[in-house]
Design a protein around this motif. Structure first.
Motif, PDB file in Angstrom:
ATOM      1  N   LEU A 143       0.813  -1.221   0.000  1.00 27.54           N
ATOM      2  CA  LEU A 143       0.000   0.000   0.000  1.00 27.54           C
ATOM      3  C   LEU A 143       0.842   1.264   0.000  1.00 27.54           C
ATOM      4  CD1 LEU A 143      -2.857   1.319   0.397  1.00 27.54           C
ATOM      5  CD2 LEU A 143      -2.429   1.154   2.859  1.00 27.54           C
ATOM      6  N   ILE A 144       1.934   1.273   0.771  1.00 31.06           N
ATOM      7  CA  ILE A 144       2.720   2.502   0.924  1.00 31.06           C
ATOM      8  C   ILE A 144       3.460   2.879  -0.345  1.00 31.06           C
ATOM      9  CG2 ILE A 144       3.053   2.073   3.386  1.00 31.06           C
ATOM     10  CD1 ILE A 144       5.961   1.328   2.723  1.00 31.06           C
ATOM     11  N   ILE A 149      -1.484   8.563   1.531  1.00 27.22           N
ATOM     12  CA  ILE A 149      -0.412   9.112   2.358  1.00 27.22           C
ATOM     13  C   ILE A 149      -0.422   8.327   3.667  1.00 27.22           C
ATOM     14  CG2 ILE A 149       0.336  11.153   3.625  1.00 27.22           C
ATOM     15  CD1 ILE A 149      -0.747  12.843   1.349  1.00 27.22           C
ATOM     16  N   TYR A 150       0.554   7.459   3.819  1.00 28.28           N
ATOM     17  CA  TYR A 150       0.574   6.507   4.932  1.00 28.28           C
ATOM     18  C   TYR A 150       1.881   6.635   5.697  1.00 28.28           C
ATOM     19  CZ  TYR A 150      -0.703   2.049   7.207  1.00 28.28           C
ATOM     20  OH  TYR A 150      -1.041   1.079   8.109  1.00 28.28           O
ATOM     21  N   ALA A 151       2.959   6.175   5.064  1.00 25.95           N
ATOM     22  CA  ALA A 151       4.275   6.284   5.699  1.00 25.95           C
ATOM     23  C   ALA A 151       4.664   7.747   5.892  1.00 25.95           C
ATOM     24  CB  ALA A 151       5.330   5.555   4.863  1.00 25.95           C
ATOM     25  N   SER A 152       4.255   8.599   4.961  1.00 27.23           N
ATOM     26  CA  SER A 152       4.585  10.023   5.056  1.00 27.23           C
ATOM     27  C   SER A 152       3.981  10.651   6.304  1.00 27.23           C
ATOM     28  CB  SER A 152       4.078  10.767   3.818  1.00 27.23           C
ATOM     29  OG  SER A 152       4.580  10.190   2.641  1.00 27.23           O
ATOM     30  N   ALA A 153       2.770  10.236   6.652  1.00 24.44           N
ATOM     31  CA  ALA A 153       2.130  10.740   7.869  1.00 24.44           C
ATOM     32  C   ALA A 153       2.916  10.310   9.102  1.00 24.44           C
ATOM     33  CB  ALA A 153       0.686  10.233   7.951  1.00 24.44           C
ATOM     34  N   CYS A 154       3.398   9.066   9.077  1.00 30.36           N
ATOM     35  CA  CYS A 154       4.207   8.557  10.192  1.00 30.36           C
ATOM     36  C   CYS A 154       5.494   9.355  10.335  1.00 30.36           C
ATOM     37  CB  CYS A 154       4.539   7.080   9.973  1.00 30.36           C
ATOM     38  SG  CYS A 154       3.094   5.998   9.901  1.00 30.36           S
ATOM     39  N   LEU A 155       6.131   9.649   9.211  1.00 29.14           N
ATOM     40  CA  LEU A 155       7.371  10.437   9.241  1.00 29.14           C
ATOM     41  C   LEU A 155       7.116  11.839   9.793  1.00 29.14           C
ATOM     42  CD1 LEU A 155       9.037   9.447   5.836  1.00 29.14           C
ATOM     43  CD2 LEU A 155       9.825   8.839   8.135  1.00 29.14           C
ATOM     44  N   ALA A 156       6.002  12.452   9.383  1.00 28.62           N
ATOM     45  CA  ALA A 156       5.688  13.808   9.839  1.00 28.62           C
ATOM     46  C   ALA A 156       5.484  13.831  11.354  1.00 28.62           C
ATOM     47  CB  ALA A 156       4.436  14.319   9.127  1.00 28.62           C
ATOM     48  N   GLY A 157       4.708  12.890  11.867  1.00 27.31           N
ATOM     49  CA  GLY A 157       4.480  12.830  13.305  1.00 27.31           C
ATOM     50  C   GLY A 157       5.747  12.536  14.079  1.00 27.31           C
ATOM     51  N   ILE A 185      -3.165  14.027   9.583  1.00 24.31           N
ATOM     52  CA  ILE A 185      -2.687  13.938   8.192  1.00 24.31           C
ATOM     53  C   ILE A 185      -3.307  12.748   7.481  1.00 24.31           C
ATOM     54  CG2 ILE A 185      -0.657  13.500   6.742  1.00 24.31           C
ATOM     55  CD1 ILE A 185       0.991  15.095   8.738  1.00 24.31           C
ATOM     56  N   ARG A 186      -3.318  11.601   8.158  1.00 21.39           N
ATOM     57  CA  ARG A 186      -3.878  10.388   7.541  1.00 21.39           C
ATOM     58  C   ARG A 186      -5.369  10.548   7.269  1.00 21.39           C
ATOM     59  NH1 ARG A 186      -4.214   6.135   4.795  1.00 21.39           N
ATOM     60  NH2 ARG A 186      -4.817   4.149   5.679  1.00 21.39           N
ATOM     61  N   LEU A 194      -6.059  12.367  -1.057  1.00 19.11           N
ATOM     62  CA  LEU A 194      -4.771  12.971  -1.382  1.00 19.11           C
ATOM     63  C   LEU A 194      -3.719  11.881  -1.549  1.00 19.11           C
ATOM     64  CD1 LEU A 194      -4.788  15.911   1.205  1.00 19.11           C
ATOM     65  CD2 LEU A 194      -5.549  15.939  -1.178  1.00 19.11           C
ATOM     66  N   GLU A 195      -2.847  12.056  -2.499  1.00 13.15           N
ATOM     67  CA  GLU A 195      -1.768  11.105  -2.755  1.00 13.15           C
ATOM     68  C   GLU A 195      -0.484  11.863  -3.039  1.00 13.15           C
ATOM     69  OE1 GLU A 195      -2.839   8.622  -5.999  1.00 13.15           O
ATOM     70  OE2 GLU A 195      -4.559   7.709  -4.992  1.00 13.15           O
ATOM     71  N   LEU A 196       0.638  11.200  -2.831  1.00 12.96           N
ATOM     72  CA  LEU A 196       1.909  11.785  -3.222  1.00 12.96           C
ATOM     73  C   LEU A 196       2.029  11.741  -4.740  1.00 12.96           C
ATOM     74  CD1 LEU A 196       4.320  10.186  -0.576  1.00 12.96           C
ATOM     75  CD2 LEU A 196       3.406  12.517  -0.605  1.00 12.96           C
TER      76      LEU A 196
END
Length: 206
Positions: A143-144, A149-157, A185-186, A194-196
């Motif tokens: 999925l990532i 936006i999955y891993a990106s949300a984790c990185l931001a937090g 964010i998620r 929203l997508e990268l």
């Protein structure tokens, strides 16, 4: 039982159900369903602990994770026809779960005196690697790598946590703020689809 630990178990439960549902959809046998549920639920934390040489590995040191996963598999088999309408509830558990997994991973990385960037990567791995392992074993593109936006949300937090950590903010408050960033964010990303940005094939002349 601390609130964070309870949410951790709830996230484990949700991840195990998501893994079991995928395996059932792929027509795996009972053992296959159990394995996919297991790796989905604890694969991220186990990967992190192996990489940083942390012992005992998360689920080995706490039998509650095993009971949670077994319970999730039984619940999935008994009530899988009832779970689909609860998609929003499962999404909430999943989102809260990845936020907690991310920050627990970051905290654990820092406790092992890892560089903050490495601790951040460990946090992200804690949250997403279980899903990656599940998708690889079930012959799906993770999925990532292609949606949401999955891993990106984790990185931001995780970055928010690292930036605020030196300010000596109350640890529980810091945890809540950082987790809130991931959840927000998620949730917004999924609600508004929203997508990268994707790389177009013709950028390589193909």
């Amino acid at each position: 039982m601390s609130i964070i630990y309870a949410i951790d178990l709830a996230g484990t439960f949700a991840f195990a159900i998501s893994g079991a549902l995928v395996a059932i959809r792929k027509k795996f046998d009972v053992f296959g369903v159990l394995i996919i549920a297991f790796v989905t639920a604890i694969g991220g934390g186990m990967t992190r602990d192996v990489l940083i040489n942390a012992h005992p590995i998360n689920w080995i040191g706490d039998i509650n994770y095993i009971w949670i996963i077994l319970t999730a598999v039984v619940v999935t088999f008994l009530f899988r026809s009832k779970i689909a309408p609860l998609r929003k509830t499962m999404f909430l558990f999943d989102t809260i779960g990845i936020s907690v997994f991310t920050l627990i991973g970051v905290q654990k990385g820092l406790s092992f005196d890892l560089h903050p960037f490495v601790a951040l990567v460990m946090g992200m791995s804690s949250a997403v690697m279980g899903g990656v392992i599940r998708d690889v074993l079930t012959n799906e593109i993770p999925l990532i790598f292609h949606r949401e936006i999955y891993a990106s949300a984790c990185l931001a937090g995780g970055m928010v946590y690292l930036l605020l950590h030196p300010l000596n903010i109350n640890e529980d408050l810091l945890f809540v703020i950082s987790a809130g960033i991931i959840v927000t964010i998620r949730t917004i990303a999924v609600q508004y689809k929203l997508e990268l940005p994707r790389i177009k094939k013709d950028i390589f002349g193909k």
